[in-house]
Design a protein around this motif. Sequence first.
Motif, mmCIF file in Angstrom:
data_model
loop_
_atom_site.group_PDB
_atom_site.id
_atom_site.type_symbol
_atom_site.label_atom_id
_atom_site.label_comp_id
_atom_site.label_asym_id
_atom_site.label_seq_id
_atom_site.Cartn_x
_atom_site.Cartn_y
_atom_site.Cartn_z
ATOM 1 N N PHE A 144 55.069 42.545 46.784
ATOM 2 C CA PHE A 144 56.070 43.353 46.085
ATOM 3 C C PHE A 144 55.744 44.839 46.239
ATOM 4 C CE2 PHE A 144 57.856 44.564 41.616
ATOM 5 C CZ PHE A 144 58.928 45.212 42.208
ATOM 6 N N PRO A 145 55.939 45.390 47.450
ATOM 7 C CA PRO A 145 55.810 46.839 47.604
ATOM 8 C C PRO A 145 56.903 47.539 46.789
ATOM 9 C CG PRO A 145 55.766 45.723 49.729
ATOM 10 C CD PRO A 145 56.233 44.729 48.716
ATOM 11 N N ALA A 146 56.508 48.488 45.954
ATOM 12 C CA ALA A 146 57.458 49.182 45.077
ATOM 13 C C ALA A 146 57.296 50.691 45.232
ATOM 14 C CB ALA A 146 57.233 48.775 43.628
ATOM 15 N N GLY A 147 58.412 51.387 45.252
ATOM 16 C CA GLY A 147 58.364 52.841 45.376
ATOM 17 C C GLY A 147 58.703 53.286 46.785
ATOM 18 N N PRO A 148 58.234 54.469 47.189
ATOM 19 C CA PRO A 148 57.163 55.265 46.572
ATOM 20 C C PRO A 148 57.580 56.070 45.343
ATOM 21 C CG PRO A 148 58.018 56.393 48.494
ATOM 22 C CD PRO A 148 58.703 55.054 48.456
ATOM 23 N N ILE A 149 58.886 56.274 45.183
ATOM 24 C CA ILE A 149 59.366 57.179 44.138
ATOM 25 C C ILE A 149 60.050 56.400 43.023
ATOM 26 C CG2 ILE A 149 61.055 59.014 43.639
ATOM 27 C CD1 ILE A 149 60.490 60.082 46.473
ATOM 28 N N LEU A 150 59.790 56.813 41.794
ATOM 29 C CA LEU A 150 60.527 56.322 40.642
ATOM 30 C C LEU A 150 61.569 57.384 40.315
ATOM 31 C CD1 LEU A 150 60.530 54.016 38.435
ATOM 32 C CD2 LEU A 150 59.317 55.659 36.991
ATOM 33 N N VAL A 151 62.828 57.069 40.546
ATOM 34 C CA VAL A 151 63.904 58.022 40.283
ATOM 35 C C VAL A 151 64.417 57.790 38.868
ATOM 36 C CG1 VAL A 151 66.215 58.786 40.946
ATOM 37 C CG2 VAL A 151 64.539 58.211 42.710
ATOM 38 N N VAL A 152 64.113 58.712 37.980
ATOM 39 C CA VAL A 152 64.530 58.605 36.579
ATOM 40 C C VAL A 152 65.908 59.241 36.442
ATOM 41 C CG1 VAL A 152 64.000 59.249 34.202
ATOM 42 C CG2 VAL A 152 62.147 58.598 35.764
ATOM 43 N N LEU A 153 66.853 58.433 35.971
ATOM 44 C CA LEU A 153 68.249 58.850 35.946
ATOM 45 C C LEU A 153 68.564 59.764 34.771
ATOM 46 C CD1 LEU A 153 69.932 55.432 36.870
ATOM 47 C CD2 LEU A 153 69.157 57.255 38.414
ATOM 48 N N GLU A 154 69.459 60.696 35.024
ATOM 49 C CA GLU A 154 70.005 61.580 33.999
ATOM 50 C C GLU A 154 71.449 61.163 33.739
ATOM 51 O OE1 GLU A 154 68.384 63.918 32.394
ATOM 52 O OE2 GLU A 154 66.510 63.929 33.533
ATOM 53 N N PRO A 155 72.072 61.654 32.663
ATOM 54 C CA PRO A 155 73.478 61.318 32.400
ATOM 55 C C PRO A 155 74.357 61.594 33.618
ATOM 56 C CG PRO A 155 72.535 62.415 30.493
ATOM 57 C CD PRO A 155 71.494 62.479 31.575
ATOM 58 N N GLY A 156 75.178 60.617 33.979
ATOM 59 C CA GLY A 156 76.077 60.751 35.116
ATOM 60 C C GLY A 156 75.519 60.188 36.411
ATOM 61 N N ASP A 157 74.203 59.929 36.459
ATOM 62 C CA ASP A 157 73.592 59.433 37.696
ATOM 63 C C ASP A 157 73.863 57.948 37.931
ATOM 64 O OD1 ASP A 157 72.459 61.869 38.466
ATOM 65 O OD2 ASP A 157 70.642 61.516 37.276
ATOM 66 N N TYR A 158 73.991 57.171 36.858
ATOM 67 C CA TYR A 158 74.185 55.728 37.018
ATOM 68 C C TYR A 158 75.401 55.431 37.885
ATOM 69 C CZ TYR A 158 75.097 50.821 36.040
ATOM 70 O OH TYR A 158 75.334 49.479 36.180
ATOM 71 N N GLU A 159 76.441 56.230 37.737
ATOM 72 C CA GLU A 159 77.681 56.003 38.492
ATOM 73 C C GLU A 159 77.489 56.173 39.994
ATOM 74 O OE1 GLU A 159 78.473 56.047 34.460
ATOM 75 O OE2 GLU A 159 77.477 57.654 35.588
#
Length: 318
Positions: free
Chosen positions: A183-198
């Motif tokens: 399970f290679p994960a990443g490299p980046i964790l993108v933390v969402l801000e309001p409006g990003d989910y869309e």
Amino acid sequence: MAKQFVRFQYKNKIDWGLVTEEKILPLEIGDKTTKDLLVDLQKRRVKPNLKSTKTIDKSLITILSPVTSPCQIICQGANYKKHTLESGLNPKSKTYNLFFTKSDVSITSAIGDVIRPSHVELLDYEIELGIVFGKPIDSPLDLNSYNPSDYVAAIFIANDISARDIQLPQLQWYKGKSYRTFFPAGPILVVLEPGDYELINSLELNLTVNGKLRQSAKANQMVFPPKETIAELSLFSSIQIGDVLLTGTPSGCALQAPGKIKQIFVSILAEHKKWDLFIKGQKKRTEYLQPGDEIKATIRTADKRLDLGEQVLQIKQG
């Protein structure tokens, strides 16, 4: 706008950092879990100082997985129509959302090695969009009224490495997908801000093996999108902050199910004979991963407003 975070090691110390172009701005919080990082960000206990000069060049750090254990890893199977077909399933008959789990022992860095166990011959790759939950779920969610952006805190690249000769003949999905480094994960964790989910539907998934494109799709091709999946998941599972959901892989895997006529023919055989033929047929496929192969994977929008980085993996023999 979404923020990019990495978990890294520098001079024998582990920390989290904010990605700023080719530099890393250390948060100086130590080796916290993914859950603790998300909680700290939500409660504003961590406020990256963008004016700080204490940055580190990316080339000087060792990237670690931004997904930490212990956590629950829930996966969706055959969630892209073309992959359903290549897996030997009939999309018209598969009207259900297929769930399974993966051990958190399999978590590894996105930049590094995937170890093929000595008894495994049919090693496969599966690029997937990973979702990290940022809010607990302890009761059913109403599909029509709940807001998925309240629960999806971050996204990342996942590779659901699979030992097909264990997973399918033994009917051992958990074991066949959970060996260490699977399970290679990443490299980046993108933390969402309001409006990003869309923007998730606009994400483009691409995976190459030795420079040749194997998988390519957009996230909007999912049969069961995250909102629908999370609502269904809430009916039979409780979720904690830091748990993850892998949303399925597009077509292009090494796995290729036999044609319909051959499936009908082998169905009359004894179970062990049927799987012997399956493995014999799959061994003829050159797409399965071999020691020395290099996998590269990216997930990003065309305008790079959401960019989950690039995985670079080497296959090593165990």
